[in-house]
Design a protein around this motif. Structure first.
Motif, PDB file in Angstrom:
ATOM      1  N   SER A 139       0.906  -1.103  -0.265  1.00 26.10           N
ATOM      2  CA  SER A 139       0.078   0.265  -0.205  1.00 26.10           C
ATOM      3  C   SER A 139       0.551   1.445  -0.425  1.00 26.10           C
ATOM      4  O   SER A 139       2.107   1.168   0.197  1.00 26.10           O
TER       5      SER A 139
ATOM      6  N   VAL B 193      -0.223   5.526  -0.054  1.00 29.99           N
ATOM      7  CA  VAL B 193      -0.916   7.192   0.383  1.00 29.99           C
ATOM      8  C   VAL B 193      -0.480   7.701  -0.908  1.00 29.99           C
ATOM      9  O   VAL B 193       0.612   8.179  -0.733  1.00 29.99           O
TER      10      VAL B 193
ATOM     11  N   ARG C 163      -5.615   6.423   0.023  1.00 27.88           N
ATOM     12  CA  ARG C 163      -5.149   5.477  -0.108  1.00 27.88           C
ATOM     13  C   ARG C 163      -4.786   4.240  -1.313  1.00 27.88           C
ATOM     14  O   ARG C 163      -6.435   4.230  -1.704  1.00 27.88           O
TER      15      ARG C 163
ATOM     16  N   ALA D 281      -3.556   1.185  -3.008  1.00 27.64           N
ATOM     17  CA  ALA D 281      -2.846  -0.206  -3.485  1.00 27.64           C
ATOM     18  C   ALA D 281      -2.106  -0.103  -4.698  1.00 27.64           C
ATOM     19  O   ALA D 281      -2.757   0.176  -5.773  1.00 27.64           O
TER      20      ALA D 281
ATOM     21  N   GLU E  24      -6.270  10.839  -8.137  1.00 29.41           N
ATOM     22  CA  GLU E  24      -7.453   9.612  -7.360  1.00 29.41           C
ATOM     23  C   GLU E  24      -9.065  10.212  -7.907  1.00 29.41           C
ATOM     24  O   GLU E  24      -9.843   9.229  -8.002  1.00 29.41           O
TER      25      GLU E  24
ATOM     26  N   TYR F 156      -7.257   1.836  -7.297  1.00 32.47           N
ATOM     27  CA  TYR F 156      -8.073   3.288  -5.711  1.00 32.47           C
ATOM     28  C   TYR F 156      -8.838   2.990  -5.506  1.00 32.47           C
ATOM     29  O   TYR F 156      -9.857   3.541  -4.191  1.00 32.47           O
TER      30      TYR F 156
END
Ligand code: ATP
Ligand code: MG
Length: 438
Positions: free
Chosen positions: A5, A7, A12, A14, A135, A160
């Motif tokens: 993982s 950040v 978060r 992956a 994101e 995501y």
């Protein structure tokens, strides 16, 4: 596949490193690799995204490769001389390498996160042109399996939305609240059916449930966009499975309302007619033979045309003019749901119009019919009707034999007869939507 993982900004993500996934640069088109490196070398983020990553993870051959980047359209254009900016709703870059076009899109935010998007009262997004972060770009996509990013900087896959797990479990899952996402864009209902069929995924119950209610919003979608979806559903090699999924989800009524009503009323042989036609379409695509929406539409609308034509005949109209009069009515009604460009509706009318002539024509008339530009498609249609259980006597066999005995099959060449009897301008070949079949 195990994941480590990382950040990234607030969310978060992956991240699956290269050693733990099967996507290799060798399986990505050279053009797409050039675009990815071009952007990276110019200092931008560059990712392969969407169906390309999904299909490679599934061991399928992607249809095309899309790239997502933080570069803005003008910056993309500055990197690639062979680039054109397109699109009104959202500006995209098309980078061309020979015949291949790579679509490059700047990361976009969903309407809710920016000030520039616009929503209607029913929740539909009509304007969607806010740049965003990666994101945000991931979360405005439809299904988790479609929201994976292959990062050219380190060859990792960024996830995501839980897409990798869903691909492993063969689950189609909407990102976010499914009902809201269908209201934003009801075409996602059709996309759910299409991806479930194409990928052999099951639709997650929470993703499937709202379709029953939000599907009716498809009535507000412009017929041209619905036609594009028909092409994707029926001309991507998974027509049989897509059709089954559309029926299961009761979505066919938004694409072909009258055909759906005929099926629900148990029109004899109609389900077989459709099944034979779609099987044939899938087979042709698997063999890389061309297909045309004219044929699929001819099948879908046939019982209505036949019924209306009978009414005309009962009031004294001869068979062929009856078919054409019926065709015009049926087409006009269908165009309220999906468009059908003239280059397809004209051959479709001809396929129908030739059906009575294939029963009645004998002698010299029959020889002339063999040379008609639409003979082959009309004959295929006749055979399909027989396959579906219609009693057509020995007429299909008669035409099979006539073609076999025609000199070197020249009599059935479209081009020859087309130039002799052409009354209309030649139809445009190919085009963006739909291929020629014959
Ligand atoms: P394929 O090309 O194999 O049919 P695809 O996943 O590439 O599948 P496209 O229609 O080419 O599908 O779209 C590319 C990507 O854009 C999708 O994977 C998805 O992430 C996003 N996308 C496309 N249409 C929508 C939509 N209506 N709503 C949300 N995201 C969408
Ligand atoms: Mg695609």
């Amino acid at each position: 596949m195990s994941k480590s993982s990382a950040v990234a900004n607030n969310l978060r993500a992956a991240v699956t490193p290269r050693a733990q996934h099967p996507v290799s640069r060798k399986s990505i088109s050279r053009a797409a690799v050039k675009v990815l490196y071009g952007l990276k070398d110019a200092g931008f983020q560059a990712h392969l995204v969407g169906g390309g990553v999904r299909d490679l993870l599934l061991g399928l051959e992607p249809k095309d490769f899309d790239v997502a980047t933080d570069a803005h359209p003008e910056q993309i254009k500055a990197v690639f001389p062979n680039c054109r900016l397109i699109g009104r709703r959202f500006r995209l870059a098309h980078v061309r390498f020979g015949r291949e076009i790579i679509e490059v899109a700047t990361f976009r935010a969903s309407h809710a996160q920016g000030s520039d998007g616009e929503t209607l009262d029913d929740g539909r997004i009509v304007r969607d042109n806010v740049f965003g972060t990666i994101e945000e770009d991931a979360l405005r996509r439809d299904f988790t399996a479609n929201a994976l990013y292959y990062n050219i900087a380190d060859f990792s896959i960024i996830d995501y939305a839980g897409g990798i797990a869903d691909i492993e479990n063969k689950t189609l899952r909407m990102i976010g609240d499914p009902a809201t996402r269908y209201r934003e864009d009801p075409v996602r209902c059709l996309r759910a059916a299409r991806f479930a069929a194409k990928l052999g995924f099951s639709i997650h119950p929470d993703t499937e449930r709202p379709i029953a209610e939000t599907g009716s919003l498809l009535r507000e979608i412009p017929p041209a966009r619905m036609f594009e979806e028909v092409l994707k559903l029926f001309q991507s090699g998974h027509a049989v499975a897509s059709f089954a999924e559309l029926r299961r989800l009761d979505l066919l009524k938004y694409l072909f309302p009258a055909s759906d009503a005929d099926l629900k009323a148990g029109e004899p042989g109609f389900d077989r007619l459709i099944d034979c036609a779609l099987r044939n379409t899938d087979k042709r695509i698997a063999e890389e033979k061309p297909v045309t929406p004219a044929f699929i539409y001819a099948v879908m609308l046939w019982p209505q045309v036949q019924r209306r034509a009978e009414t005309y005949q009962q009031s004294g109209e001869p068979p062929v003019p009856s078919i054409f009069a019926a065709a015009d009515e049926v087409i006009a009604r269908q165009l309220l749901s999906t468009s059908l460009p003239k280059r397809f509706s004209i051959p479709m009318r001809e396929i129908w119009g030739m059906q009575p002539r294939l029963i009645t024509s004998k002698g010299q008339r029959a020889v002339r019919l063999l040379a008609h530009p639409r003979f082959r498609a009309a004959y295929d249609f006749l055979c399909l009707r027989e396959q579906a259980g219609e009693d057509l006597g020995d007429h299909p066999q008669r035409w099979t034999q006539m073609q076999e005995s025609a000199p070197a099959n020249e009599g059935v060449s479209e081009k020859r007869s087309g130039s002799r009897r052409r009354r209309r301008p030649r139809h445009k070949r190919g085009g963006a939507s739909g291929n020629k079949r014959d």
